[in-house]
Design an enzyme around this catalytic site. Sequence first.
Site, PDB file in Angstrom:
ATOM      1  N   PHE A  29       7.827   5.556  -3.579  1.00 54.77           N
ATOM      2  CA  PHE A  29       8.827   5.437  -2.345  1.00 54.77           C
ATOM      3  C   PHE A  29       8.609   4.712  -1.020  1.00 54.77           C
ATOM      4  O   PHE A  29       7.140   4.766  -0.690  1.00 54.77           O
ATOM      5  CB  PHE A  29       9.626   6.608  -2.055  1.00 54.77           C
ATOM      6  CG  PHE A  29      10.154   7.423  -3.009  1.00 54.77           C
ATOM      7  CD1 PHE A  29      11.354   7.178  -3.524  1.00 54.77           C
ATOM      8  CD2 PHE A  29       9.386   8.613  -3.715  1.00 54.77           C
ATOM      9  CE1 PHE A  29      11.855   7.661  -4.748  1.00 54.77           C
ATOM     10  CE2 PHE A  29      10.138   9.281  -4.766  1.00 54.77           C
ATOM     11  CZ  PHE A  29      11.226   8.784  -5.276  1.00 54.77           C
TER      12      PHE A  29
ATOM     13  N   SER B 143       3.861   6.713   3.482  1.00 50.24           N
ATOM     14  CA  SER B 143       2.799   7.562   2.660  1.00 50.24           C
ATOM     15  C   SER B 143       1.507   7.287   3.504  1.00 50.24           C
ATOM     16  O   SER B 143       0.422   7.903   3.260  1.00 50.24           O
ATOM     17  CB  SER B 143       2.838   7.666   1.338  1.00 50.24           C
ATOM     18  OG  SER B 143       2.672   6.281   0.912  1.00 50.24           O
TER      19      SER B 143
ATOM     20  N   HIS C 190      -0.411 -13.390  -1.584  1.00 52.53           N
ATOM     21  CA  HIS C 190      -1.785 -13.541  -1.220  1.00 52.53           C
ATOM     22  C   HIS C 190      -1.986 -14.841  -0.533  1.00 52.53           C
ATOM     23  O   HIS C 190      -3.008 -15.086  -0.031  1.00 52.53           O
ATOM     24  CB  HIS C 190      -2.607 -13.018  -2.560  1.00 52.53           C
ATOM     25  CG  HIS C 190      -2.769 -11.495  -2.495  1.00 52.53           C
ATOM     26  ND1 HIS C 190      -3.312 -11.061  -3.531  1.00 52.53           N
ATOM     27  CD2 HIS C 190      -2.376 -10.529  -1.904  1.00 52.53           C
ATOM     28  CE1 HIS C 190      -3.444  -9.425  -3.634  1.00 52.53           C
ATOM     29  NE2 HIS C 190      -2.800  -9.286  -2.288  1.00 52.53           N
TER      30      HIS C 190
ATOM     31  N   ASP D 175       8.083   5.443   1.985  1.00 51.98           N
ATOM     32  CA  ASP D 175       7.996   6.809   2.619  1.00 51.98           C
ATOM     33  C   ASP D 175       7.078   7.023   3.848  1.00 51.98           C
ATOM     34  O   ASP D 175       6.712   8.100   4.095  1.00 51.98           O
ATOM     35  CB  ASP D 175       8.102   8.163   1.779  1.00 51.98           C
ATOM     36  CG  ASP D 175       6.827   8.077   0.891  1.00 51.98           C
ATOM     37  OD1 ASP D 175       5.977   6.960   0.944  1.00 51.98           O
ATOM     38  OD2 ASP D 175       6.625   8.916  -0.045  1.00 51.98           O
TER      39      ASP D 175
ATOM     40  N   HIS E  23       0.866  -1.292   0.006  1.00 48.10           N
ATOM     41  CA  HIS E  23       0.045   0.208  -0.174  1.00 48.10           C
ATOM     42  C   HIS E  23       0.821   1.345  -0.003  1.00 48.10           C
ATOM     43  O   HIS E  23       0.468   2.480  -0.564  1.00 48.10           O
ATOM     44  CB  HIS E  23      -1.029  -0.082   1.309  1.00 48.10           C
ATOM     45  CG  HIS E  23      -2.064  -1.069   1.201  1.00 48.10           C
ATOM     46  ND1 HIS E  23      -3.113  -0.970   2.331  1.00 48.10           N
ATOM     47  CD2 HIS E  23      -2.359  -1.772   0.286  1.00 48.10           C
ATOM     48  CE1 HIS E  23      -4.035  -2.023   1.611  1.00 48.10           C
ATOM     49  NE2 HIS E  23      -3.485  -2.592   0.620  1.00 48.10           N
ATOM     50  N   ASP E  24       1.946   1.064   0.641  1.00 50.51           N
ATOM     51  CA  ASP E  24       2.830   2.333   0.701  1.00 50.51           C
ATOM     52  C   ASP E  24       3.280   2.548  -0.784  1.00 50.51           C
ATOM     53  O   ASP E  24       3.670   3.944  -1.154  1.00 50.51           O
ATOM     54  CB  ASP E  24       4.042   2.090   1.716  1.00 50.51           C
ATOM     55  CG  ASP E  24       4.623   3.099   2.118  1.00 50.51           C
ATOM     56  OD1 ASP E  24       4.127   4.347   1.929  1.00 50.51           O
ATOM     57  OD2 ASP E  24       6.183   2.990   2.266  1.00 50.51           O
TER      58      ASP E  24
ATOM     59  N   THR F 192       3.023   7.473  -3.653  1.00 48.62           N
ATOM     60  CA  THR F 192       4.508   7.770  -4.217  1.00 48.62           C
ATOM     61  C   THR F 192       4.943   6.308  -4.244  1.00 48.62           C
ATOM     62  O   THR F 192       4.504   5.400  -3.689  1.00 48.62           O
ATOM     63  CB  THR F 192       5.151   8.507  -3.071  1.00 48.62           C
ATOM     64  OG1 THR F 192       5.118   7.772  -1.926  1.00 48.62           O
ATOM     65  CG2 THR F 192       4.541   9.804  -2.776  1.00 48.62           C
TER      66      THR F 192
END
Length: 589
Positions: free
Chosen positions: A187, A191, A353, A189, A108-109, A185
Amino acid sequence: MLFLGHTLLVFGILVRNALAQCDGSSPYRTFDGTCNNLQNPSWGSANIPYGRLLAAEYGDGVYAPRRSKTGAELPSARLLSLTMFNEQNILDQRTTLVNMQFGQLVAHDMGFRAESTDPVACCQNGRVVQNPGRRCFPIPVQPNDPVLSAGQIQCLDLVRTLNTCDVNQANCGNGRQAQQLNAATSFLDLSVVYGNSAQQNAPLRAFVGGRMKVDNRNGTDWPPRHPQANSACTLRSATDTCYLTGDERSNITPELTILQIAFLREHNRLAQQLSKARPLWNDEKVFQEARRINIAQYQHIVYYEWLPYFLGPDQMAQRGMLVRTRDCVNDYSSSVNPTVLNAHANGAFRYFHSSILGSLSLHQESRAYAGALNINDHMFNPTVLERNDGYRMLTRGMTTQPQGRNDLSHDPEIRHFLLRMSGRFGTDLKALDIQRSRDHGIAGFNAFRQYCGLGRATRWEDFLELRGPRDFQILSSLYRTVDDVDLTVAEFFERHLPGTQAGPTYHCILMEQFLRTRRGDRFFFENGNTSGAFTPPQLNEIRKASMARILCDNTPGVAQMQPRAFQQISDTNPLVPCTTLPALEPRLW
């Protein structure tokens, strides 16, 4: 998944305007990922197309979902899910469920498929809608489906990811293909905690003491309540919980929400320590420094604690992804594009998954089993975390319960009942993975094998080296040519490389992505060649970070944890008091 209409403007003007706005001397990364690469400011930023290892394969060469090389439809994704995969639900006795759950946080990030704000209906109540739009791509369900036929379900819903052709028809044709947009993004990071733009971040901040906004209930800090809870979550009563975070998907499952909350609380814990150590710092300075440390700890956990189990520490070290030195490393390259690859986010990374479990265990502090929850009973409703000690019990549970093995088996809860809103049945995650890869025009398995230098099958018998004769016979009865086989199906043909959890083709794609993610990030925590670089003593503190310590520090009531939380409790990885785990010293900042 929401894609705000105004952010589409970013796609058109980003490259033209970002360079003039970049401040190369800033020690802090932007929220939307722009200006990480000063020569190519849009690389890795939010709201740009996914990258490609191979050109897209579309049915019409431009936009239509992938088809057979003969021009015919590919076999139903649901039929493939039922035929090629099983529900044995074998557990991986080496790892814990937090291993799988952390992978979802990372996914997800790095990626968030863009969608339009205009609602699209493709398959309602198990029936294909009349006159579906061109963004509809429902999955057909056979009348004799062994499970879904009992509900008279004829299709599974799927709306195509927003792409460059949808944004502007002029982007397509004349050699230009549709490219799906990534609203996150690329990266690592966090987010998911901080948001993918300054506009998303602002409502999440307290603007006092460098902290993120929280609501305190019963002496515990929780993310703020979502102002549009009824649309963001599936609420059953007015008192149910729905959180506002940097990523609306954080409410999907309770254990994903736990990791989201853990890193939110970690930010505020760091901000409090920094404010105490540096009383003259203002809110913005404390916030940015806490964010920088939080992201660095997270990146360290990804590369040094989590990824080695899947990609193999020896293989990662050979590619320069693991650095065995105390000092900073200058391996950033402005020529490396970190933009997330379509084949990674919507192909290879979905391999895991198979490790999802439909039953989430609850455990006491002694790690005694105390019951379980059905994952589908709590989708988009994390209320259970604030009731009956749910947060602590599930935290202990996911660091004790084994995850599913990375193999052909998929839990029935995610094959037939996923996201059930009403009634008995839901959707099929494996079928969705297959259908989504076709929507994105991801090339077939054979093409990626050739790209990775592993040879190309020319006849069905060539698959014998991967799996037994029964499997290639089934494949040949479903697919028309060897080039038609989907990447998201053939992922399970290959035997795992020694010391890894992936076959050679998938390992190739994953390694390529995470190498780019490291070397293409100017602010990667080990890069010592930026104005925001950590000093060697600070870097030494960052390298103390562990999943165990993050969970310990941010889960009131959990007093012990095994040092390697992604691995099972054992004689070599025993439960120890949280206070004995290595901890960062903020006074070095």
